[in-house]
Design a protein around this motif. Structure first.
Motif, mmCIF file in Angstrom:
data_model
loop_
_atom_site.group_PDB
_atom_site.id
_atom_site.type_symbol
_atom_site.label_atom_id
_atom_site.label_comp_id
_atom_site.label_asym_id
_atom_site.label_seq_id
_atom_site.Cartn_x
_atom_site.Cartn_y
_atom_site.Cartn_z
ATOM 1 N N ASP A 37 0.547 -1.132 -0.224
ATOM 2 C CA ASP A 37 0.160 0.403 0.051
ATOM 3 C C ASP A 37 0.918 1.012 -0.122
ATOM 4 O O ASP A 37 0.495 2.646 -0.812
ATOM 5 N N ALA A 38 1.893 1.236 0.497
ATOM 6 C CA ALA A 38 2.590 2.497 0.977
ATOM 7 C C ALA A 38 3.521 2.762 -0.514
ATOM 8 O O ALA A 38 3.909 3.582 -0.867
ATOM 9 N N VAL A 39 3.920 1.320 -1.165
ATOM 10 C CA VAL A 39 4.259 1.651 -2.802
ATOM 11 C C VAL A 39 3.392 2.243 -3.917
ATOM 12 O O VAL A 39 3.916 3.134 -3.888
ATOM 13 N N GLN A 40 2.071 1.741 -3.503
ATOM 14 C CA GLN A 40 0.973 2.237 -4.368
ATOM 15 C C GLN A 40 0.775 3.293 -4.406
ATOM 16 O O GLN A 40 0.529 4.431 -4.834
ATOM 17 N N ALA A 41 0.849 4.338 -3.086
ATOM 18 C CA ALA A 41 0.761 5.826 -2.269
ATOM 19 C C ALA A 41 2.241 6.109 -2.811
ATOM 20 O O ALA A 41 1.897 7.695 -2.351
ATOM 21 N N ASP A 42 2.934 6.074 -3.594
ATOM 22 C CA ASP A 42 4.281 7.046 -3.761
ATOM 23 C C ASP A 42 4.531 7.349 -1.959
ATOM 24 O O ASP A 42 5.445 8.043 -1.805
ATOM 25 N N GLY A 43 4.955 6.546 -1.047
ATOM 26 C CA GLY A 43 4.803 6.086 0.095
ATOM 27 C C GLY A 43 6.386 6.172 0.848
ATOM 28 O O GLY A 43 6.766 6.138 2.049
ATOM 29 N N LEU A 44 7.358 5.853 0.470
ATOM 30 C CA LEU A 44 8.334 5.104 0.604
ATOM 31 C C LEU A 44 9.431 6.486 1.291
ATOM 32 O O LEU A 44 10.075 6.311 2.418
ATOM 33 N N ALA A 45 9.438 7.852 0.614
ATOM 34 C CA ALA A 45 10.365 8.139 1.143
ATOM 35 C C ALA A 45 9.372 8.933 2.574
ATOM 36 O O ALA A 45 10.487 9.206 3.617
ATOM 37 N N ALA A 46 7.776 8.857 2.183
ATOM 38 C CA ALA A 46 7.340 9.174 4.372
ATOM 39 C C ALA A 46 7.950 8.039 5.093
ATOM 40 O O ALA A 46 7.819 8.642 6.195
ATOM 41 N N LEU A 47 7.801 6.716 4.820
ATOM 42 C CA LEU A 47 8.520 6.205 5.959
ATOM 43 C C LEU A 47 9.421 6.447 6.259
ATOM 44 O O LEU A 47 10.001 6.723 7.396
ATOM 45 N N GLY A 48 10.896 6.501 4.762
ATOM 46 C CA GLY A 48 12.048 6.867 5.388
ATOM 47 C C GLY A 48 12.103 8.398 7.105
ATOM 48 O O GLY A 48 12.872 8.058 7.513
ATOM 49 N N ALA A 49 11.505 9.230 7.017
ATOM 50 C CA ALA A 49 11.401 10.339 7.813
ATOM 51 C C ALA A 49 10.547 9.709 8.705
ATOM 52 O O ALA A 49 11.575 10.479 9.698
ATOM 53 N N ALA A 50 9.034 8.685 8.686
ATOM 54 C CA ALA A 50 9.306 8.915 10.021
ATOM 55 C C ALA A 50 9.798 7.994 10.486
ATOM 56 O O ALA A 50 10.291 7.772 12.076
ATOM 57 N N ALA A 51 10.668 6.961 10.396
ATOM 58 C CA ALA A 51 11.268 6.466 10.897
ATOM 59 C C ALA A 51 12.629 6.212 11.428
ATOM 60 O O ALA A 51 13.455 5.901 12.084
ATOM 61 N N ALA A 52 13.038 8.046 11.090
ATOM 62 C CA ALA A 52 14.145 8.959 11.740
ATOM 63 C C ALA A 52 14.044 9.314 12.850
ATOM 64 O O ALA A 52 15.189 9.248 13.165
ATOM 65 N N ASP A 53 13.412 9.344 12.875
ATOM 66 C CA ASP A 53 12.587 9.821 14.468
ATOM 67 C C ASP A 53 12.323 8.252 15.600
ATOM 68 O O ASP A 53 11.642 8.952 16.703
ATOM 69 N N ARG A 54 11.978 7.498 15.073
ATOM 70 C CA ARG A 54 11.036 6.524 15.832
ATOM 71 C C ARG A 54 12.366 5.596 16.528
ATOM 72 O O ARG A 54 13.231 5.115 15.672
ATOM 73 N N PRO A 55 12.666 5.038 17.552
ATOM 74 C CA PRO A 55 13.227 3.531 17.994
ATOM 75 C C PRO A 55 12.916 2.175 17.190
ATOM 76 O O PRO A 55 12.190 2.349 16.631
ATOM 77 N N VAL A 56 13.659 1.402 17.527
ATOM 78 C CA VAL A 56 13.965 -0.159 17.285
ATOM 79 C C VAL A 56 12.736 -0.067 17.763
ATOM 80 O O VAL A 56 12.281 -0.381 19.093
ATOM 81 N N THR A 57 11.761 -1.355 17.012
ATOM 82 C CA THR A 57 11.215 -2.209 18.212
ATOM 83 C C THR A 57 10.782 -3.647 17.972
ATOM 84 O O THR A 57 9.786 -4.222 18.396
ATOM 85 N N HIS A 58 11.532 -4.207 17.111
ATOM 86 C CA HIS A 58 11.552 -5.208 17.350
ATOM 87 C C HIS A 58 12.662 -5.632 17.240
ATOM 88 O O HIS A 58 13.240 -5.544 16.283
ATOM 89 N N LYS A 59 13.446 -6.578 17.807
ATOM 90 C CA LYS A 59 14.891 -7.295 17.087
ATOM 91 C C LYS A 59 14.484 -9.208 17.438
ATOM 92 O O LYS A 59 15.597 -9.440 16.361
ATOM 93 N N ASP A 60 13.307 -9.595 17.561
ATOM 94 C CA ASP A 60 13.334 -10.941 17.384
ATOM 95 C C ASP A 60 12.768 -10.612 16.057
ATOM 96 O O ASP A 60 11.101 -11.102 16.400
ATOM 97 N N VAL A 61 12.809 -11.134 14.600
ATOM 98 C CA VAL A 61 11.391 -11.192 13.905
ATOM 99 C C VAL A 61 12.143 -12.608 12.778
ATOM 100 O O VAL A 61 13.441 -12.996 12.655
ATOM 101 N N GLN A 62 11.322 -12.644 11.935
ATOM 102 C CA GLN A 62 11.131 -13.852 10.051
ATOM 103 C C GLN A 62 10.709 -12.394 9.417
ATOM 104 O O GLN A 62 9.833 -11.937 9.583
ATOM 105 N N TYR A 63 11.786 -12.249 8.610
ATOM 106 C CA TYR A 63 11.415 -12.173 7.675
ATOM 107 C C TYR A 63 10.470 -12.696 6.657
ATOM 108 O O TYR A 63 10.638 -14.330 6.739
ATOM 109 N N GLU A 64 9.581 -12.077 6.441
ATOM 110 C CA GLU A 64 8.496 -12.475 4.794
ATOM 111 C C GLU A 64 9.110 -11.619 3.692
ATOM 112 O O GLU A 64 9.794 -11.065 3.604
ATOM 113 N N MET A 65 8.397 -12.524 2.892
ATOM 114 C CA MET A 65 8.057 -12.486 1.928
ATOM 115 C C MET A 65 8.318 -10.311 1.210
ATOM 116 O O MET A 65 7.350 -10.526 1.767
#
Length: 284
Positions: A37-65
């Motif tokens: 949904d973010a890709v379809q909305a041309d939202g990657l730049a907005a995601l990057g800007a938001a992530a710059a101000d947020r802490p790590v939330t998950h360390k134990d993860v499993q990657y999905e496709m």
């Protein structure tokens, strides 16, 4: 910043990738429930800007496709000069590219096992670069093609070799076994032509280099792929084009060397990262 789809604690998230873990972004963008949904909305730049101000939330993860709900995945076959020669049919470089569809159900994520089915022991690897369309269009000119790319990722386009030969003109059934391939580990925003023009694919099986080539040698470059595919269909944001694999797949070795449980396959692309998968037999 790169972005991934991942699971943790039984829930699925998408977010920014850091060395220390993942930064979940779902809650910051409720209008975009998934990374697609973010890709379809041309939202990657907005995601990057938001992530710059947020802490790590998950360390134990499993990657999905990386885009598990991708609607259309179009693959380009036999797209390197040496790959064409592997067929030993005396054919010259084809004027038009070979294309076939794959479905999201055929792919798993980074560090997850590729599944070998009981119906065949001919699971093979194919390391490739995949481009994700960000701006749709029809009859896109080669000169404009890169402007339509949102991001890049890596594909191990796993194939059940004997099943691609069950019909005269059809490879679909050999290319779409559940979890036989992988796409990931993350989506890299496309910001510079050099990310593709200078890209190199290296595929290793248990540390041994099996494939090694550069995208600059493609018979049908990515600009041409986007032009050609958009001639007959309107490309849409979130569409994935898997752009072709170099020579060196297991089926073409002498003798053939197919993947078996315990093997580790790594597909490294210098401008994207490394996609790693193990092999596991399907539990039936």
């Amino acid at each position: 910043m790169n972005f991934a789809t991942y699971s943790s604690g039984g829930d699925t998230f998408y977010g920014g990738v850091t060395e220390g873990g993942m930064i979940a972004l779902n809650d910051a963008f409720p209008q975009w429930p998934t990374l697609l949904d973010a890709v379809q909305a041309d939202g990657l730049a907005a995601l990057g800007a938001a992530a710059a101000d947020r802490p790590v939330t998950h360390k134990d993860v499993q990657y999905e496709m990386v885009l598990p709900n991708a609607r259309r995945i179009i693959c380009v076959g036999v797209n390197f000069p040496d790959r064409n020669a592997e067929y030993k049919d005396g054919s010259e470089q084809p004027k038009f590219m070979s294309l076939f569809p794959r479905f999201a159900s055929g792919f798993t994520g980074h560090d997850r096992p590729l599944i070998r089915p009981p119906e065949s022991d001919q699971l093979d690897y194919e390391g490739e670069v995949a481009v994700v369309i960000g701006t749709g269009g029809r009859r896109i000119a080669q000169a404009d093609a890169y402007d339509h790319i949102a991001g890049l990722t890596i594909c191990n386009e796993g194939t059940i070799r004997d099943w691609v030969r069950h019909a005269k003109f059809n490879v679909t059934q050999g290319k779409n076994w559940d979890n036989s391939g992988a796409i990931g580990p993350w989506l890299v925003p496309f910001t510079d032509a050099a990310q593709l023009d200078d890209a190199r694919i290296i595929t290793r099986v248990n540390g041994e280099v099996r494939q090694d080539d550069v995208l600059a040698r493609m018979m049908h470059p990515i600009r041409r792929e986007i032009e050609y595919i958009s001639t007959f269909m309107t490309l849409e944001p979130g569409d994935i084009i898997v752009t072709g694999t170099p020579t060196g797949s297991g089926a073409r070795l002498d003798p053939p060397q197919f993947l078996k449980p315990g093997d580790v396959v790594e597909v490294e692309v210098n401008t994207i990262g490394t996609l790693r998968n193990t092999i596991k037999d399907e539990e039936v």
